[in-house]
Design an enzyme around this catalytic site. Sequence first.
Site, PDB file in Angstrom:
ATOM      1  N   ASP A 227      -6.931  13.125 -49.760  1.00 33.86           N
ATOM      2  CA  ASP A 227      -7.111  13.501 -51.158  1.00 33.86           C
ATOM      3  C   ASP A 227      -5.963  12.886 -51.956  1.00 33.86           C
ATOM      4  OD1 ASP A 227      -8.428  15.330 -53.282  1.00 33.86           O
ATOM      5  OD2 ASP A 227      -6.306  15.896 -53.384  1.00 33.86           O
ATOM      6  N   GLU A 323     -12.249   9.548 -51.060  1.00 31.63           N
ATOM      7  CA  GLU A 323     -13.104   9.876 -52.187  1.00 31.63           C
ATOM      8  C   GLU A 323     -13.520   8.613 -52.926  1.00 31.63           C
ATOM      9  OE1 GLU A 323     -11.918  14.033 -54.092  1.00 31.63           O
ATOM     10  OE2 GLU A 323     -10.177  12.717 -53.881  1.00 31.63           O
ATOM     11  N   CYS A 380     -15.269  29.065 -45.733  1.00 32.53           N
ATOM     12  CA  CYS A 380     -16.646  29.560 -45.603  1.00 32.53           C
ATOM     13  C   CYS A 380     -17.684  28.628 -46.213  1.00 32.53           C
ATOM     14  CB  CYS A 380     -16.772  30.940 -46.253  1.00 32.53           C
ATOM     15  SG  CYS A 380     -16.479  30.942 -48.038  1.00 32.53           S
ATOM     16  N   CYS A 399     -14.671  34.744 -49.294  1.00 30.85           N
ATOM     17  CA  CYS A 399     -13.923  35.134 -48.095  1.00 30.85           C
ATOM     18  C   CYS A 399     -12.476  35.479 -48.378  1.00 30.85           C
ATOM     19  CB  CYS A 399     -13.987  34.023 -47.045  1.00 30.85           C
ATOM     20  SG  CYS A 399     -13.165  32.492 -47.543  1.00 30.85           S
ATOM     21  N   ASP A 406      -5.135  20.865 -53.366  1.00 34.18           N
ATOM     22  CA  ASP A 406      -5.216  19.560 -52.714  1.00 34.18           C
ATOM     23  C   ASP A 406      -5.419  19.699 -51.215  1.00 34.18           C
ATOM     24  OD1 ASP A 406      -4.827  18.397 -55.188  1.00 34.18           O
ATOM     25  OD2 ASP A 406      -2.645  18.268 -54.950  1.00 34.18           O
TER      26      ASP A 406
END
Length: 485
Positions: A227, A323, A380, A399, A406
């Site tokens: 990222d 990305e 989750c 959750c 990040d």
Amino acid sequence: MKRFQAQPGFVVQAYRFALDPNSAQETALRSHCGAARAAYNWAVGWVEASWWQRRAEETYGIGEADLTDWRPWSLPSLRKAFNEAKHTDPRFASWWEENSKEAYSTGLAGAATAFDNYAKSKRGARKGKQVGMPRFKSKRKARLSCRFTTGTIRVETGRRHVTLPRLGTIRVHEPTGKLLHRVQAGTARILSATVRHERGRWFVSFQVEAKRDLVRVTRPGVAVGIDLGIKTLAVMADSTGEIRQVPNPRHLNTALKQLRRASRVVSRRRGPDRRTGQKPSRRWEKANTARNKVHHRVANLREDALHKLTTTVSAEYGTVVVEDLNVAGMVKNRRLARHIADAGFGEIRRQLTYKTRQRHGTRIIAADRWFPSSKTCSGCGAVKAKLPLHVRTYECDACGLVIDRDDNAALNLAALAAACTTGTGVAGDQDTAKVSKPRGADRKTRATRPRLKAGTGRAGGATLPHQRQTETGDRRQDTGALTLW
């Protein structure tokens, strides 16, 4: 230009060396690059002359059959026409023999490519931003470059000199032993050489067809998600759960004070003025050279840091997930443009792409641009409807997970690779199936309703949730959240 296809087991790569030419050799280098620019401008003018002639004839009512014929822009046609014109054209007749024929071929090949790109873009056969008609190159702004494909192109045995057609033997600033040993061993063959002036120096780049054995990565069964950001250049999370952060060196910010001071000195000198024809003073040229050195150092530091980062990542992991960032759109934000450009997001992805392919035979995966890596809970899989940029901590409502924004995005990117077979460090694992919308990813991220066309009942120019707007303007069906190379 002819494109070379590497033989099985061979790759086409470049070896670049800085040159130390003397004054006579630098004059010859500039002459060759200027000849390439002149040939390019001649080709553009020669082809477009028939276009304007036909347009003028149409205004007089001349029929299609009687209009002036279109002039071709293929490289063989341009070469033939240029060889006929260079003897009589006053722009070339007195000096064209001073340079190698490769200099003129460089300009003609560039013009042929420019017209091809314009024609393909015009009919929608070329991706990316629409390309306009080729324009003349300015002597003041054009990049000095020339390519040699024939003639004497070699690295001398002393490892400190290279030989190029018409330019002779030029001293190299750094030893060329790495390339020389491969050429002498028969594991590399020089295809062409390109000289270029950039960052205040002359460089020569050898395009080489070299035999390269794939190097097995350190952790072939591990995938990593990267990222990219401004505060932290890269947050890397692998499939084992380990998270590492790479701080942003901010090379340009560090040099801003020095740049402001150097620019202030330049502004107080008598510089050039194109309107009045005023020539710059020697003090202005000296101050401008000092300012350029600061820019060149920043660029060199950035390049070195990015190469070290991408080399380390590509040599360690079997699968790399990045990305698909819209960098061109991100730099339009005037508050972040300088920081984004200084980080080099696009360069990181470019280097990872060729290093994973050619050096290690591993895989790189680009997450779809609309994949909500920051909005998705890495624990989750729940997806938030909104997550403003200023919120730096992710808190899951389902959750209760609390994690850095990040770090959460990097974990989600690493989880994308689990949908495919993890790379093992060999070339045979590159071709795998695509997976559609893993972990509940969707494209419904629009906060406001799109404007509707009058009388149509649908969004004008907007991308629907189940479609993707490509750079060429056409709409295609959803192809999933992954793109594999």
